[in-house]
Design a protein around this motif. Structure first.
Motif, PDB file in Angstrom:
ATOM      1  N   PHE A 177       2.506 -82.704  45.844  1.00  7.53           N
ATOM      2  CA  PHE A 177       3.680 -81.676  45.863  1.00  7.53           C
ATOM      3  C   PHE A 177       4.679 -82.385  46.491  1.00  7.53           C
ATOM      4  CE2 PHE A 177       5.813 -78.802  48.779  1.00  7.53           C
ATOM      5  CZ  PHE A 177       6.393 -78.178  48.054  1.00  7.53           C
ATOM      6  N   SER A 178       4.437 -83.036  47.691  1.00  6.61           N
ATOM      7  CA  SER A 178       5.661 -83.740  48.311  1.00  6.61           C
ATOM      8  C   SER A 178       6.002 -84.885  47.665  1.00  6.61           C
ATOM      9  CB  SER A 178       5.337 -83.877  49.853  1.00  6.61           C
ATOM     10  OG  SER A 178       4.156 -84.412  50.054  1.00  6.61           O
ATOM     11  N   PHE A 179       5.233 -85.656  47.106  1.00  7.30           N
ATOM     12  CA  PHE A 179       5.699 -86.885  46.371  1.00  7.30           C
ATOM     13  C   PHE A 179       6.379 -86.431  45.083  1.00  7.30           C
ATOM     14  CE2 PHE A 179       4.781 -90.031  43.308  1.00  7.30           C
ATOM     15  CZ  PHE A 179       5.070 -91.150  44.039  1.00  7.30           C
ATOM     16  N   SER A 180       6.073 -85.522  44.510  1.00 13.40           N
ATOM     17  CA  SER A 180       6.773 -85.071  43.068  1.00 13.40           C
ATOM     18  C   SER A 180       8.130 -84.420  43.299  1.00 13.40           C
ATOM     19  CB  SER A 180       5.778 -84.205  42.272  1.00 13.40           C
ATOM     20  OG  SER A 180       5.465 -82.837  43.056  1.00 13.40           O
ATOM     21  N   PHE A 181       8.301 -83.889  44.633  1.00 17.55           N
ATOM     22  CA  PHE A 181       9.605 -83.215  44.976  1.00 17.55           C
ATOM     23  C   PHE A 181      10.452 -84.369  45.788  1.00 17.55           C
ATOM     24  CE2 PHE A 181      11.712 -79.503  45.128  1.00 17.55           C
ATOM     25  CZ  PHE A 181      12.626 -79.387  46.350  1.00 17.55           C
ATOM     26  N   PHE A 182       9.922 -85.172  46.590  1.00 17.29           N
ATOM     27  CA  PHE A 182      10.725 -86.115  47.454  1.00 17.29           C
ATOM     28  C   PHE A 182      11.088 -87.491  46.782  1.00 17.29           C
ATOM     29  CE2 PHE A 182       9.289 -83.299  50.688  1.00 17.29           C
ATOM     30  CZ  PHE A 182      10.360 -82.411  50.943  1.00 17.29           C
ATOM     31  N   MET A 183      10.165 -87.870  45.865  1.00 12.64           N
ATOM     32  CA  MET A 183      10.559 -89.178  45.670  1.00 12.64           C
ATOM     33  C   MET A 183      11.839 -89.175  44.505  1.00 12.64           C
ATOM     34  SD  MET A 183       8.895 -91.517  46.694  1.00 12.64           S
ATOM     35  CE  MET A 183       9.224 -92.877  45.690  1.00 12.64           C
ATOM     36  N   PRO A 184      11.888 -88.179  43.420  1.00 19.14           N
ATOM     37  CA  PRO A 184      12.955 -88.363  42.856  1.00 19.14           C
ATOM     38  C   PRO A 184      14.286 -88.247  43.673  1.00 19.14           C
ATOM     39  CG  PRO A 184      11.657 -86.812  41.875  1.00 19.14           C
ATOM     40  CD  PRO A 184      11.079 -87.270  43.085  1.00 19.14           C
ATOM     41  N   LEU A 185      14.236 -87.287  44.770  1.00 24.75           N
ATOM     42  CA  LEU A 185      15.517 -87.266  45.546  1.00 24.75           C
ATOM     43  C   LEU A 185      15.744 -88.539  46.253  1.00 24.75           C
ATOM     44  CD1 LEU A 185      14.978 -83.829  47.303  1.00 24.75           C
ATOM     45  CD2 LEU A 185      16.678 -84.715  45.281  1.00 24.75           C
ATOM     46  N   CYS A 187      21.333 -81.333  41.477  1.00 27.14           N
ATOM     47  CA  CYS A 187      21.264 -81.165  39.803  1.00 27.14           C
ATOM     48  C   CYS A 187      19.699 -81.771  39.965  1.00 27.14           C
ATOM     49  CB  CYS A 187      22.101 -82.183  39.096  1.00 27.14           C
ATOM     50  SG  CYS A 187      23.678 -81.526  38.817  1.00 27.14           S
ATOM     51  N   THR A 188      19.230 -82.860  40.736  1.00 27.05           N
ATOM     52  CA  THR A 188      17.935 -83.270  40.650  1.00 27.05           C
ATOM     53  C   THR A 188      16.973 -82.267  41.374  1.00 27.05           C
ATOM     54  OG1 THR A 188      18.818 -85.618  41.268  1.00 27.05           O
ATOM     55  CG2 THR A 188      16.529 -85.195  41.585  1.00 27.05           C
ATOM     56  N   ILE A 189      17.131 -81.348  42.304  1.00 24.03           N
ATOM     57  CA  ILE A 189      16.455 -80.468  42.801  1.00 24.03           C
ATOM     58  C   ILE A 189      16.243 -79.375  41.472  1.00 24.03           C
ATOM     59  CG2 ILE A 189      16.218 -78.337  44.266  1.00 24.03           C
ATOM     60  CD1 ILE A 189      17.708 -80.190  46.511  1.00 24.03           C
ATOM     61  N   PHE A 190      17.422 -79.022  40.877  1.00 28.53           N
ATOM     62  CA  PHE A 190      17.155 -77.865  39.853  1.00 28.53           C
ATOM     63  C   PHE A 190      16.253 -78.857  38.681  1.00 28.53           C
ATOM     64  CE2 PHE A 190      18.878 -76.195  35.703  1.00 28.53           C
ATOM     65  CZ  PHE A 190      18.569 -74.929  36.136  1.00 28.53           C
ATOM     66  N   LEU A 191      16.363 -79.963  38.447  1.00 31.08           N
ATOM     67  CA  LEU A 191      15.515 -80.276  37.418  1.00 31.08           C
ATOM     68  C   LEU A 191      14.002 -80.466  37.839  1.00 31.08           C
ATOM     69  CD1 LEU A 191      17.684 -83.291  35.860  1.00 31.08           C
ATOM     70  CD2 LEU A 191      16.829 -81.156  34.855  1.00 31.08           C
ATOM     71  N   ILE A 192      13.856 -80.774  39.186  1.00 32.91           N
ATOM     72  CA  ILE A 192      12.571 -80.983  39.585  1.00 32.91           C
ATOM     73  C   ILE A 192      11.895 -79.392  39.621  1.00 32.91           C
ATOM     74  CG2 ILE A 192      11.186 -81.126  41.775  1.00 32.91           C
ATOM     75  CD1 ILE A 192      13.136 -83.337  42.425  1.00 32.91           C
ATOM     76  N   ILE A 205      12.629 -76.935  37.536  1.00 34.98           N
ATOM     77  CA  ILE A 205      12.205 -76.718  36.368  1.00 34.98           C
ATOM     78  C   ILE A 205      10.968 -77.467  35.644  1.00 34.98           C
ATOM     79  CG2 ILE A 205      13.080 -77.000  33.777  1.00 34.98           C
ATOM     80  CD1 ILE A 205      15.563 -76.191  34.857  1.00 34.98           C
ATOM     81  N   ILE A 206      10.898 -78.600  36.157  1.00 35.17           N
ATOM     82  CA  ILE A 206       9.855 -79.451  35.560  1.00 35.17           C
ATOM     83  C   ILE A 206       8.768 -79.325  36.094  1.00 35.17           C
ATOM     84  CG2 ILE A 206       8.765 -81.979  35.130  1.00 35.17           C
ATOM     85  CD1 ILE A 206      11.938 -82.594  34.755  1.00 35.17           C
ATOM     86  N   PHE A 207       8.424 -79.231  37.508  1.00 35.54           N
ATOM     87  CA  PHE A 207       7.357 -79.547  38.277  1.00 35.54           C
ATOM     88  C   PHE A 207       7.173 -77.872  38.946  1.00 35.54           C
ATOM     89  CE2 PHE A 207       8.646 -83.855  39.046  1.00 35.54           C
ATOM     90  CZ  PHE A 207       7.485 -84.420  38.337  1.00 35.54           C
TER      91      PHE A 207
END
Length: 82
Positions: free
Chosen positions: A12-20, A48-53, A55-57
């Motif tokens: 969960f944290s990897f999928s959230f923080f790595m794109p940021l 915008c990245t948080i919004f996409l995350i 939506i996707i995850f």
């Protein structure tokens, strides 16, 4: 806490923080290359990245957190008895 919950929370944290992290590094490189020192550029990009995350995850994150919460509530009677 069982190991599978630790792995689920780590994913969960990897999928959230790595794109940021990637957006922050790319934004910093862009600012360094162009000598633009405007902080709002990175803020807008990260929002915008948080919004996409979300939506996707979002469904995956919600499922993991729901399972975790159910497991915690299931453990309450055992903790009270001990």
């Amino acid at each position: 806490m069982p190991a599978h919950f630790i792995i689920a929370l780590a994913s969960f944290s990897f999928s959230f923080f790595m794109p940021l992290l990637v957006v922050g590094i790319l934004g910093g490189l862009f600012q360094a290359a162009t000598q633009i020192r405007e902080a709002s550029l990175l803020v807008v990009a990260k929002l915008c990245t948080i919004f996409l995350i979300v939506i996707i995850f979002g469904p995956k994150i919600f499922d993991v957190l729901t399972i975790y919460a159910k497991e915690i509530f299931r453990m309450i009677p055992n903790a009270i008895r001990s």
